[in-house]
Design a protein around this motif. Structure first.
Motif, PDB file in Angstrom:
ATOM      1  N   TRP A   1      16.840  15.922   3.213  1.00  0.00           N
ATOM      2  CA  TRP A   1      16.547  15.324   1.911  1.00  0.00           C
ATOM      3  C   TRP A   1      17.456  15.896   0.832  1.00  0.00           C
TER       4      TRP A   1
ATOM      5  N   ASN B   1      11.552   3.685   3.065  1.00  0.00           N
ATOM      6  CA  ASN B   1      10.385   2.860   2.760  1.00  0.00           C
ATOM      7  C   ASN B   1       9.339   3.094   3.840  1.00  0.00           C
TER       8      ASN B   1
ATOM      9  N   TRP C   1       5.569  13.187   3.764  1.00  0.00           N
ATOM     10  CA  TRP C   1       6.305  12.723   4.944  1.00  0.00           C
ATOM     11  C   TRP C   1       5.892  13.480   6.199  1.00  0.00           C
TER      12      TRP C   1
ATOM     13  N   ASN D   1       3.631   9.079  -6.502  1.00  0.00           N
ATOM     14  CA  ASN D   1       4.843   8.718  -5.765  1.00  0.00           C
ATOM     15  C   ASN D   1       4.666   7.810  -4.556  1.00  0.00           C
TER      16      ASN D   1
ATOM     17  N   TYR E   1       7.536   4.685  -2.505  1.00  0.00           N
ATOM     18  CA  TYR E   1       8.083   4.626  -1.155  1.00  0.00           C
ATOM     19  C   TYR E   1       7.415   3.549  -0.301  1.00  0.00           C
TER      20      TYR E   1
ATOM     21  N   GLY F   1      19.766   6.600   1.171  1.00  0.00           N
ATOM     22  CA  GLY F   1      18.885   6.229   0.085  1.00  0.00           C
ATOM     23  C   GLY F   1      17.456   6.695   0.327  1.00  0.00           C
ATOM     24  N   ALA F   2      16.524   6.152  -0.424  1.00  0.00           N
ATOM     25  CA  ALA F   2      15.111   6.515  -0.276  1.00  0.00           C
ATOM     26  C   ALA F   2      14.474   5.682   0.823  1.00  0.00           C
TER      27      ALA F   2
ATOM     28  N   LYS G   1      18.806  14.953  -3.460  1.00  0.00           N
ATOM     29  CA  LYS G   1      18.270  14.346  -4.682  1.00  0.00           C
ATOM     30  C   LYS G   1      18.367  12.827  -4.663  1.00  0.00           C
ATOM     31  N   THR G   2      19.386  12.303  -4.004  1.00  0.00           N
ATOM     32  CA  THR G   2      19.595  10.858  -3.975  1.00  0.00           C
ATOM     33  C   THR G   2      18.882  10.177  -2.814  1.00  0.00           C
ATOM     34  N   GLY G   3      18.193  10.945  -1.963  1.00  0.00           N
ATOM     35  CA  GLY G   3      17.502  10.367  -0.818  1.00  0.00           C
ATOM     36  C   GLY G   3      17.754  11.184   0.431  1.00  0.00           C
TER      37      GLY G   3
ATOM     38  N   SER H   1       6.768   7.128 -10.869  1.00  0.00           N
ATOM     39  CA  SER H   1       7.640   8.181 -10.357  1.00  0.00           C
ATOM     40  C   SER H   1       7.315   9.538 -10.964  1.00  0.00           C
TER      41      SER H   1
END
Length: 715
Positions: A259, A277, A429, A341, A345, A274-275, A261-263, A337
Motif C-alpha cells: 500500500w 474495489n 482489508w 471509508n 472502497y 490505484g485503490a 498513498k496513491t493505492g 473519506s
C-alpha cells in the motif's frame, strides 16, 4: 501530627449571580474535586454499570453525573452537602445508601421533586442519576436508537417493577442455547477433534489490471505479538499466483507492504493499481484460531472445511427473513473519506459490512430474541417480556461491533477488537470472524454476564424518567418548568452519532419493532436537527460551522425558555480545535445565559479512541449558566487578557497539576475560563472571537507549555 491536607483551589467565579438565581452547590467551584476521582475510576471498571448493556458513544460515568446533578440542585448551605457530593462521586451506581441521603436532602429543599432536563440524552446516564436522586427526570434525543436505549434502561425496567435478575440470566441462556443449536450447521469445525475453531481470519485478493497477477491486499498480517508466541501471515508471489503461510518471526519483523498513498502496487510488475474495489475482490480465509494450551492461542492455515455450505446458508437466510417479515437492510454507508471509508472502497450498504455467515448468525439471534419475547409474554407478562428482551438486545450490539467485516484482530492480546468505537470507521482489508457461541474472543456468553451485571445496577426510581424522541432546538415543554438543565451535547465534530448508529439501527430495529414500534419508522437515525458540524451534511466547512453555531444557539435559547428564573444549566463540553470553541462562544453569547463558572472534570479514559487529527485531551468542562435579562457588556482584548491573567495567577491550574492532572488538561481548564469570559461579552466591540481565543491560548501556553489548541477545520 501529620500536616493538614491542603484545600483545593476552587474554580473562579466569572460573573455574579443574577438577582433571581438560586445559589447552588455548583457555585462553590469544587466539582472537579468531588466528581473526577470516582468518574475516572468508573471508566476502567467492567460490567458494573448499565453502560455495558448497549453500545452508545462518549457516555459519561454515572458516578460523576450523579455528583453533577446533585451539585446543580443542592443549595450548598448544609455542611454535609460537600461531603455527601464527594461520597456520591465514589460509589457504584447500585450502592444507593448515599444516593438516598442525597435525595432526602433535596426533598427538604424543594416543595415538590425538582425537575431536571437533559436535552441531549444519548445513553441516558444523566436522566438515570437524576431519577436516582428522587428528581422528575426528562430526557430528549433526536436519535431513535438513543431513545430506545434509554427506554430499555430507564422505562421498561421500571414498568416491570421488581423483576428478578435470575430471570434475565435464565432468559438470556435460553436465547443463546437456541442460537447455539441453530448455528451448528454454520460452523463445521465447532466440534473438531483438534479443538473448536474460535476465530477465522480473512483478507482479500485482487488482480493487477496491468499484468493480471492475483495478489493479496493484507495490511494487518500479525496473528499474535505475544512474547515468545509471535505469529504472522507472510504473503509472496508463487509460481502461478500469490501464496501465503504462517511464520513465527522475531518481534521486530516488518511485513512487506503493497500500500502506498496513491493505492496499491503490484508485487510482480511493480506498477500502481490505484485503490481496490471491495466488490471486485475475492474474500480469502487465510487462518484459523483455536484455544491454545496454557497461555495464548494456536493458529493454523485456513481450510475449506471451516466454511459453511453457501447453498444451506442462503436457504436458512431466506427462511429467517421470512419469519422476521424483513428484508436485508438497503440503507447506504456514508461515502466520507477519512471518516467513513468502507463506501469509498465499494462496501456500499449496511448489509455489506457482514459476511454471509456473520449476517445469518445475527439474523438467527434476532429470531431467538423474538421467540423469547413471545414465550415470556405468555409465561410472565408482556411488560416483563419487554424488559427482558430490551436488555438482551444488547447481544445484537455485541455481534455488530465485534463480529463484522470491519472488526479488527488485536495481535498484542489475541482478541477481537471493536469496529465502531468512533469517531469514524476505517476500511479493513484483514478482519477476524468469531464463533460467538464458543468460550473465545468476544463471545456472547460473557456479554450476557455483563448485561446481567449492568442490569443489576439499575435502581428502582420513585418516578421513572420521561424519555422522548425530539430535538433540543424545539423542546416540547412549557415555559419555566425545570429547576435545572444538566446536559452533554455533541462536541462540534468529535463524534458523528447518526452515521455510527445506523450500523446498529439498520439491523436492531428488527427487534425494536416488537418493543417500541414507534421508533422503527425511519430508514436512518439521521435527523436534520442533529447537532453536529458535518461537512458531509452541508455544502462547505464554513456552512458546517455556521450550522452548528446556529443549532446550538437555538438549543440554548430553548433551554432558557423552559428553565425557571431561579434555575441553572450545567452544560458539559470539550474540544481541541479553535473552531469548536468559537462555536460554543457564539452560541452562549446569543443566548440569555451568563456563564458564572466553568468547572473541569477529568473523567475520560486515557486510552480512549481519539478524534481524527484532534489531539484530544482527557478533560471535559462543565459550563454553569444562569438566565439574565440584562444585556451583556462589551469588552476589549486588553480587558479580556487582564481578567484571564488574574485567573491564571490565582493558582487554579497549578493546583490541578499538583493533584495529578497533566499540563494539557490543566491548560484546557484554564483556557475554558477565557472562552467563558468571551462568551459573556456582547461581541459588539472590536474583538474578533478567533483572535481573542488565540490570545487566550497564548496566555495559557505561556504558563503551561504543554497546552495547544488545534487550528483544524470541521471534519
Amino acid at each position: 501530627m501529620p500536616p493538614k491536607k491542603k484545600s483545593p483551589v476552587p474554580c473562579p467565579n466569572l460573573h455574579t449571580l443574577p438577582e433571581n438565581a438560586q445559589p447552588r452547590l455548583m457555585d462553590k467551584g469544587t466539582l472537579h474535586c468531588l466528581a473526577s476521582q470516582g468518574g475516572a475510576k468508573e471508566r476502567y471498571g467492567k460490567g458494573k454499570t448499565p453502560h455495558t448493556i448497549h453500545v452508545w458513544w462518549a457516555r459519561r460515568p454515572y458516578s460523576a453525573m450523579r455528583t453533577l446533578v446533585f451539585a446543580s440542585l443542592d443549595s450548598g448551605e448544609s455542611p454535609k452537602s460537600r461531603n455527601l457530593a464527594s461520597d456520591l462521586g465514589r460509589l457504584p451506581v447500585s450502592e444507593s445508601k448515599d444516593a438516598e441521603a442525597a435525595a432526602k436532602m433535596l426533598s427538604r429543599q424543594y416543595a415538590e421533586p425538582p425537575r431536571v432536563l437533559d436535552m441531549f440524552g444519548g445513553g441516558g446516564a444523566i436522566a438515570l442519576e437524576a431519577a436516582n436522586l428522587g428528581c422528575k427526570a426528562f430526557s430528549l434525543d433526536s436519535n431513535p436508537l438513543a431513545v430506545f436505549i434509554q427506554k430499555s434502561l430507564l422505562g421498561f425496567t421500571q414498568e416491570a417493577e421488581n423483576w428478578p435478575p435470575d430471570l434475565l440470566m435464565e432468559s438470556g441462556r435460553r436465547v443463546l442455547e437456541r442460537l447455539e443449536r441453530e448455528t451448528a450447521p454454520l460452523f463445521p469445525m465447532r466440534n473438531s477433534e483438534k479443538g473448536p475453531v474460535q476465530a477465522y481470519f480473512y483478507t482479500y485478493e485482487t488482480a493487477c489490471p496491468h499484468c493480471g497477477w492475483k495478489f493479496f491486499l493484507s495490511k494487518r498480517p500479525w496473528l499474535s505479538r505475544k512474547k515468545g508466541r509471535e505469529a504472522c501471515l507472510e504473503f509472496h508471489p508463487g509460481e502461478e499466483h500469490a501464496v501465503y503461510r504462517i511464520i513465527h518471526p522475531s518481534r521486530d519483523y516488518k511485513p512487506s507492504r503493497l500500500w502506498k498513498k496513491t493505492g496499491i502496487v503490484c508485487p510482480v510488475c511493480g506498477r500502481g493499481c490505484g485503490a481496490p474495489n471491495y466488490s471486485q475482490c475475492r474474500e480469502v480465509l487465510t487462518a484459523l484460531c483455536r484455544g491454545g494450551h496454557g497461555k495464548g492461542k494456536d493458529f493454523e492455515a485456513g481450510s475449506p472445511e471451516a466454511q459453511a455450505d453457501s447453498v444451506i446458508m442462503e436457504e436458512m437466510e431466506s427462511a429467517v427473513l421470512a419469519y422476521l417479515g424483513q428484508g436485508l437492510p438497503q440503507t447506504k454507508i456514508p461515502k466520507w473519506s477519512g471518516i467513513f471509508n468502507p463506501a469509498i472502497y465499494g462496501m456500499d450498504s449496511h448489509a455489506d459490512f457482514l459476511n454471509p455467515r456473520q449476517r445469518l448468525v445475527l439474523l438467527l439471534l434476532m429470531k431467538s430474541l423474538r421467540t423469547e419475547f413471545k414465550a415470556l409474554s405468555q409465561s410472565e407478562s408482556e411488560t416483563v417480556a419487554r424488559c427482558m428482551v430490551g436488555l438482551l438486545s444488547g447481544l445484537v450490539d455485541q455481534l455488530i461491533d465485534w463480529n463484522s467485516r470491519l472488526s479488527m484482530w488485536i495481535p498484542q492480546n489475541e482478541q477481537a477488537g471493536r469496529a465502531f468505537c468512533g469517531p469514524g470507521v476505517p476500511m479493513m482489508w484483514d478482519y477476524a470472524e468469531i464463533d460467538p457461541l464458543l468460550n473465545g474472543p468476544a463471545n456472547l456468553w460473557k456479554k450476557l454476564d455483563r448485561i446481567v451485571e449492568g442490569a443489576k445496577a439499575i435502581p428502582s426510581f420513585s418516578t421513572a424518567p420521561d424519555v422522548r424522541l425530539g430535538a433540543a432546538q424545539n423542546l416540547p415543554f412549557k415555559d419555566g418548568l425545570f429547576d435545572a438543565i444538566v446536559t452533554d451535547p455533541p462536541y462540534y465534530d468529535n463524534i458523528f452519532y447518526s452515521s455510527l448508529a445506523d450500523f446498529f439501527y439498520s439491523w436492531k430495529k428488527m427487534v425494536i419493532s416488537i418493543l417500541s414500534p414507534e421508533l422503527t419508522g425511519f430508514d436512518s437515525t439521521e435527523s436534520p436537527r442533529e447537532l453536529v458540524a458535518s461537512v458531509q451534511r452541508h455544502n462547505s466547512k464554513l456552512d458546517a460551522h455556521e450550522s452548528y453555531c446556529r443549532e446550538l444557539t437555538q438549543a440554548l435559547c430553548e433551554g432558557a425558555r423552559v428553565l425557571k428564573e431561579s434555575g441553572l444549566i450545567s452544560l458539559i463540553y470539550s474540544h481541541s480545535s479553535l473552531n469548536g470553541w468559537d462555536a460554543l462562544v457564539k452560541a452562549f453569547r446569543a443566548s440569555p445565559f451568563l456563564i458564572t463558572s466553568v468547572q473541569p472534570l477529568c473523567i475520560e479514559r486515557k486510552a480512549r479512541p481519539r478524534g481524527l487529527a484532534s489531539g484530544a485531551v482527557n478533560t471535559c468542562l462543565v459550563f454553569v449558566g444562569r438566565k439574565s435579562a440584562k444585556p451583556k457588556h462589551s469588552q476589549c482584548l486588553s480587558e479580556l487578557a487582564d481578567r484571564l491573567e488574574d485567573i491564571a495567577d490565582c493558582g487554579f491550574a497549578q493546583d490541578l497539576i499538583s493533584q495529578g492532572w497533566s499540563e494539557e488538561d490543566a491548560g484546557l481548564a484554564l483556557f475554558s475560563q477565557g472562552a467563558a469570559l468571551l462568551a459573556n461579552s456582547s461581541g459588539e466591540s472590536t474583538i474578533d472571537d478567533r483572535e481573542a481565543l488565540a490570545l487566550v491560548e497564548y496566555i495559557v501556553a505561556s504558563r503551561l507549555s504543554g497546552f495547544k489548541i488545534s487550528r483544524r477545520r470541521s471534519l
